[in-house]
Design a protein around this motif. Structure first.
Motif, short mmCIF file in Angstrom:
data_model
loop_
_atom_site.label_atom_id
_atom_site.label_comp_id
_atom_site.label_asym_id
_atom_site.label_seq_id
_atom_site.Cartn_x
_atom_site.Cartn_y
_atom_site.Cartn_z
N ARG A 167 4.11 -45.17 51.04
CA ARG A 167 2.59 -44.69 50.89
C ARG A 167 1.61 -45.36 50.19
N GLU A 168 1.71 -44.82 48.91
CA GLU A 168 1.00 -44.84 47.98
C GLU A 168 1.72 -46.15 47.48
N ASN A 169 2.76 -46.78 47.54
CA ASN A 169 2.84 -48.79 47.59
C ASN A 169 2.09 -49.57 48.38
N HIS A 170 1.91 -48.73 49.35
CA HIS A 170 1.78 -49.97 50.64
C HIS A 170 0.16 -49.29 50.17
N VAL A 171 -0.23 -48.36 50.12
CA VAL A 171 -1.96 -48.48 49.98
C VAL A 171 -2.47 -49.17 49.19
N ARG A 172 -1.70 -49.88 48.42
CA ARG A 172 -1.60 -50.52 47.20
C ARG A 172 -2.01 -51.47 47.30
N ALA A 173 -0.39 -51.92 48.18
CA ALA A 173 -0.57 -53.50 48.95
C ALA A 173 -1.57 -53.90 49.69
N ALA A 174 -1.92 -52.60 50.72
CA ALA A 174 -3.16 -53.18 51.65
C ALA A 174 -3.85 -53.46 51.02
N LEU A 175 -4.53 -52.36 49.38
CA LEU A 175 -6.01 -53.29 49.22
C LEU A 175 -5.94 -54.06 48.40
N ALA A 176 -5.02 -54.53 48.05
CA ALA A 176 -4.83 -55.97 47.62
C ALA A 176 -4.95 -57.50 48.66
N ALA A 177 -4.38 -56.59 49.89
CA ALA A 177 -4.30 -58.02 51.17
C ALA A 177 -5.45 -57.63 52.03
N LEU A 178 -6.62 -56.55 51.65
CA LEU A 178 -8.06 -56.55 52.21
C LEU A 178 -8.73 -57.94 52.15
N PRO A 179 -9.61 -58.62 52.37
CA PRO A 179 -10.12 -59.33 52.90
C PRO A 179 -11.10 -58.98 51.14
N PRO A 180 -11.43 -59.34 50.16
CA PRO A 180 -12.13 -58.91 48.84
C PRO A 180 -13.10 -57.89 49.27
N GLU A 181 -13.69 -58.89 50.00
CA GLU A 181 -15.53 -57.77 50.58
C GLU A 181 -15.21 -57.04 50.61
N GLN A 182 -14.24 -56.53 51.87
CA GLN A 182 -13.65 -54.56 52.35
C GLN A 182 -13.25 -54.49 51.31
N ALA A 183 -12.28 -54.51 50.42
CA ALA A 183 -11.45 -53.87 49.58
C ALA A 183 -12.41 -53.60 48.95
N GLN A 184 -13.63 -54.43 47.70
CA GLN A 184 -14.67 -53.83 47.43
C GLN A 184 -15.72 -52.96 48.31
N VAL A 185 -16.01 -53.20 49.34
CA VAL A 185 -16.72 -51.72 49.79
C VAL A 185 -15.54 -50.16 49.57
N LEU A 186 -14.15 -50.75 49.50
CA LEU A 186 -13.56 -49.35 49.56
C LEU A 186 -13.68 -48.40 47.92
N ARG A 187 -13.58 -49.65 47.04
CA ARG A 187 -13.66 -49.68 45.54
C ARG A 187 -15.25 -48.88 45.09
N LEU A 188 -15.87 -49.55 46.17
CA LEU A 188 -17.17 -48.60 45.32
C LEU A 188 -17.78 -47.52 45.60
#
Lengths: 217, 225
Positions: B162-183
């Motif tokens: 699950r942790e690896n998957h979350v890492r991979a999912a974060l990398a696979a998200l459109p950049p704006e969405q990944a940014q929203v989560l990181r922020l």
């Protein structure tokens, strides 16, 4: 069955530690009783874990390790004693005191109107948080009110209608300044809710405003 | 930033035996796959701490996680002193609660992250010197799939995946969405920061967050075996 849950916006803020202790407590009580939301929260916490793992390591102070060892060798401060049952406001028959509320000091029940009582909860971690237990009899309603900010409600027992939906034990509700509502308790028993209010409620009507000011909501 | 690089040889075979070297010496910044402990190693060190109060295992865990926790906390807005304090207290909690860490329920980074986040919310209790009250494992899904003790090895695999998957999912998200989560993790006023970074009206930020989380969940669902 629980029908009303915190949305992903609130869950993410909770996972990220962005909720103050008051709202975090209300969400915590919901999560304690809702396996669905615990499962929804898990990947959001894993996001935090992934961000920690991926972080650029920052050098620690030279004495960080030594100080950590000092702390593990020091005697642990005993955990605070849970609030003795006798000091908690009495609850309707069959309703259990949520363990998570032991983190708060609870006042006795105060009269708020016919068939309506409230107890003030005080969290050492956020003493100015407006956290309440509300206990309202069947058929009774809080005066019509709106909110200048966020209001979170977790139903502990009984149920109410507020014109938008019915909320029953385990249900969670979040409202903000776009909502103006009048919750009415359904027949069958008292309704007890845990409530957090970000700012003053705006009660409508002169009498209601008087009560509102007096209860400090 | 002050990173110290240090080379030391790793034993060729067998599980890594952590050396009793003070962790502040040699905060390693060599390429990740040369030096990162594996999940199995991390779990072994946790077991050694839990079962035998093994200080060299604790030192190895400190060496790996403390600098990363600090890096994360500073990025999330803590000043240096706060971050140091939180890191030390988190590692103390690791030592005290190692026996309650269950690799079947979550990865170690997630468990530590949750402890640090609870400590940070509960500032007042820390200032008063009180022990951390909340139990992170309650939030990590006591009855999540895979918690069945009869299927322990698969459960551990699922939690690590699950942790690896979350890492991979974060990398696979459109950049704006990944940014929203990181922020959301890095910013005190996440909504304002998101509105600013993405040039959005404040009123639409909530729906963008919900979209990003929905997409993350979709990606994770797609990764399930």
């Amino acid at each position: 069955m629980i029908h009303h849950h915190p949305d992903d916006d609130l869950l993410l803020a909770h996972a990220a530690g962005r909720l103050a202790p008051g709202p975090a407590l209300v969400l915590g009580v919901h999560l304690d009783g809702c396996a669905t939301c615990r499962a929804r929260l898990a990947p959001l916490l894993a996001l935090g874990g992934a961000l920690v793992e991926a972080s650029e390591p920052l050098a620690l102070a030279p004495d960080a390790w030594a100080r950590t060892l000092e702390r593990i060798d020091a005697p642990a401060v005993p955990a605070p004693v849970a609030v003795p049952a006798a000091l908690r406001p009495a609850l309707p028959d069959g309703m259990a005191w949520p363990a998570r509320l032991d983190a708060a000091r609870a006042s006795r029940w105060h009269w708020m109107g016919p068939g309506m009582r409230f107890a003030r909860l005080t969290l050492p971690a956020q003493p100015d948080a407006k956290l309440f237990l509300l206990r309202i009899g069947p058929g009774r309603s809080l005066p019509v009110h709106s909110h200048a900010g966020l209001e979170l409600t977790q139903v502990l027992c009984g149920s109410f209608d507020d014109g938008r939906a019915t909320f029953a034990p385990g249900d969670f509700d979040a409202t903000d300044d776009s909502v103006r509502h009048q919750p009415v308790v359904r027949p069958g028993g008292e309704c007890v809710c845990l409530a957090y209010v970000a700012s003053r409620l705006r009660f409508e009507g002169r009498i209601a405003a008087t009560i509102g000011g007096w209860v400090g909501m | 930033m002050g990173r110290v690089s240090h080379s030391w040889a790793r034993p060729a075979g067998g599980p890594a035996r952590p050396r009793a070297v003070p962790p502040h010496v040699g905060i390693v910044t060599t390429p990740a796959d040369l030096w990162m402990p594996t999940t199995d190693e991390l779990n072994e060190w946790m077991r050694a701490v839990a079962v035998a109060a093994d200080r060299s295992a604790f030192a190895a865990l400190f060496r790996h996680f403390a600098p990363r926790l600090k890096g994360f906390l500073v990025r999330a807005g803590c000043d240096d002193a706060q971050a140091e304090e939180l890191v030390q207290e988190t590692m103390v909690q690791l030592w005290r609660r190692a026996a309650s860490f269950d690799p079947a329920r979550a990865g170690l980074a997630t468990w530590l992250y949750t402890i640090a986040r609870n400590l940070r919310i509960d500032r007042h209790r820390r200032d008063a010197g009180l022990d951390a009250a909340s139990e992170p494992l309650d939030e990590l899904g006591a009855d999540a799939p895979g918690a069945d003790p009869d299927h322990a090895p698969e459960a551990r695999l699922l939690a690590a995946e699950r942790e690896n998957h979350v890492r991979a999912a974060l990398a696979a998200l459109p950049p704006e969405q990944a940014q929203v989560l990181r922020l959301s993790f890095y910013e005190e006023q996440a909504h304002a920061a998101i509105a600013h970074e993405l040039g959005l009206p404040l009123g639409t930020v909530k729906s963008r967050i919900r979209l990003a989380v929905t997409q993350l969940r979709r990606l994770l669902d797609g990764m399930r075996p």
